[in-house]
Motif scaffolding. Structure first.
Motif, mmCIF file in Angstrom:
data_model
loop_
_atom_site.group_PDB
_atom_site.id
_atom_site.type_symbol
_atom_site.label_atom_id
_atom_site.label_comp_id
_atom_site.label_asym_id
_atom_site.label_seq_id
_atom_site.Cartn_x
_atom_site.Cartn_y
_atom_site.Cartn_z
ATOM 1 N N PRO A 72 0.784 -1.232 0.000
ATOM 2 C CA PRO A 72 0.000 0.000 0.000
ATOM 3 C C PRO A 72 0.818 1.285 0.000
ATOM 4 C CG PRO A 72 0.112 -0.841 2.217
ATOM 5 C CD PRO A 72 0.885 -1.815 1.361
ATOM 6 N N ARG A 82 -4.407 2.965 0.462
ATOM 7 C CA ARG A 82 -5.759 2.490 0.724
ATOM 8 C C ARG A 82 -6.625 3.528 1.418
ATOM 9 N NH1 ARG A 82 -3.630 -2.611 4.081
ATOM 10 N NH2 ARG A 82 -2.614 -0.813 5.055
ATOM 11 N N THR A 83 -6.002 4.474 2.112
ATOM 12 C CA THR A 83 -6.763 5.393 2.974
ATOM 13 C C THR A 83 -6.416 6.861 2.791
ATOM 14 O OG1 THR A 83 -5.113 5.168 4.745
ATOM 15 C CG2 THR A 83 -6.974 3.639 4.771
ATOM 16 N N TYR A 88 -12.076 7.429 -3.632
ATOM 17 C CA TYR A 88 -11.784 6.257 -4.457
ATOM 18 C C TYR A 88 -13.041 5.805 -5.182
ATOM 19 C CZ TYR A 88 -7.819 5.766 -1.184
ATOM 20 O OH TYR A 88 -6.703 5.983 -0.406
ATOM 21 N N ALA A 104 -9.747 0.625 2.153
ATOM 22 C CA ALA A 104 -9.060 -0.478 2.835
ATOM 23 C C ALA A 104 -9.859 -1.771 2.782
ATOM 24 C CB ALA A 104 -8.757 -0.096 4.283
ATOM 25 N N TRP A 107 -9.383 -3.395 -0.607
ATOM 26 C CA TRP A 107 -8.025 -3.676 -1.093
ATOM 27 C C TRP A 107 -7.732 -5.170 -1.012
ATOM 28 C CZ3 TRP A 107 -5.569 0.397 -3.239
ATOM 29 C CH2 TRP A 107 -4.244 0.215 -3.658
#
Length: 263
Positions: A72, A82-83, A88, A104, A107
């Motif tokens: 990540p 992811r965060t 997203y 997250a 993912w």
């Protein structure tokens, strides 16, 4: 969560902490001097197609970094992919199935993430030269459009070129071309100047992504290749799974804008 009073003064780490805390906002004008990037993450067995697609279509898809499967973080992005972006989009079989501020839970350990150059990186240079950047001035997202130009296909991946648009005073168009041409790793010079119909764009007030902006009487629409193109290819080609940034909601990297400036 409210916007900070001066997003341009933040460091990448400070901005990423706000996004990780749930702030969702377009990032044009944030973290002055720091490069921004598009994100597209796909399963490892689809990663070669993305890499080949980028190699065959370098104008909209200039690759800045690629992660190991499941990793990540990236060399130029020391946060969490992811965060730490403000938005997203999750795709299944080419269909957006989730829009989220935290990817997250979506993912996968086999995902390979590509960071693609973003034209926000050269906007500081435009503004320093006195060339207006209308979406920043209006506080909205940059307008982005699907065109009728088809990208070179790579394996199972193909689709239309996407462009971003900035209105530029007629007497500053040459300056805008010259300035942005010095940033080839973040899309470089425009792909088209003038008539949007020549790109198959019917109405500038109806962008496919982002928000419309004012185009004044003395201004000409100028179009740059856009890093949302891989997501348009995902929607067109319908691979099994992908995660992208919400258009205009970028990964703010730990690389300087100047790292992508060609003398």
């Amino acid at each position: 969560m409210t916007l900070p009073p001066d997003p341009g003064a933040l460091t990448p780490g400070q901005a990423r902490a706000l996004f990780r805390g749930g702030l969702r906002t377009p990032t044009a004008g944030w973290c002055a001097g720091w490069a921004q990037a598009n994100l597209i993450a796909v399963p490892k067995d689809q990663a070669y197609d993305v890499l080949l697609f980028a190699q065959r279509n370098p104008k909209p898809c200039p690759v800045l970094d690629v992660t190991e499967p499941g990793e990540p973080t990236a060399r130029i992005f020391r946060g969490d992919l992811r965060t730490d972006l403000p938005g997203y989009v999750v795709y299944e079989n080419g269909v957006p199935v989730a829009e989220t501020a935290d990817a997250a839970e979506h993912w996968r350990p086999d995902l390979v993430a590509f960071l693609i150059g973003c034209s926000f990186t050269f906007e500081g240079a435009l503004r320093e030269a006195g060339v207006p950047v209308r979406h920043v001035d209006q506080g909205v997202n940059v307008p982005m459009y699907r065109t009728d130009r088809t990208c070179r296909r790579a394996g199972g991946l193909g689709g239309p070129l996407v462009v971003s648009m900035r209105p530029v005073p007629a007497d500053r168009v040459a300056d805008a071309v010259r300035i942005t041409a010095r940033y080839p790793a973040v899309h470089g010079a425009p792909v088209h100047v003038g008539d949007p119909g020549a790109l198959g764009i019917a109405d500038l007030d109806r962008p496919d992504f982002g928000d419309p902006v004012e185009v004044r009487v003395d201004e000409i629409p100028v179009f740059w290749a856009c890093g949302v193109t891989p997501q348009a290819a995902v929607m067109h080609s319908r691979p099994e799974f992908a995660i992208g940034h919400a258009p205009g909601h970028m990964a703010i990297t730990d690389a300087r804008d100047s790292a992508y400036l060609v003398p």
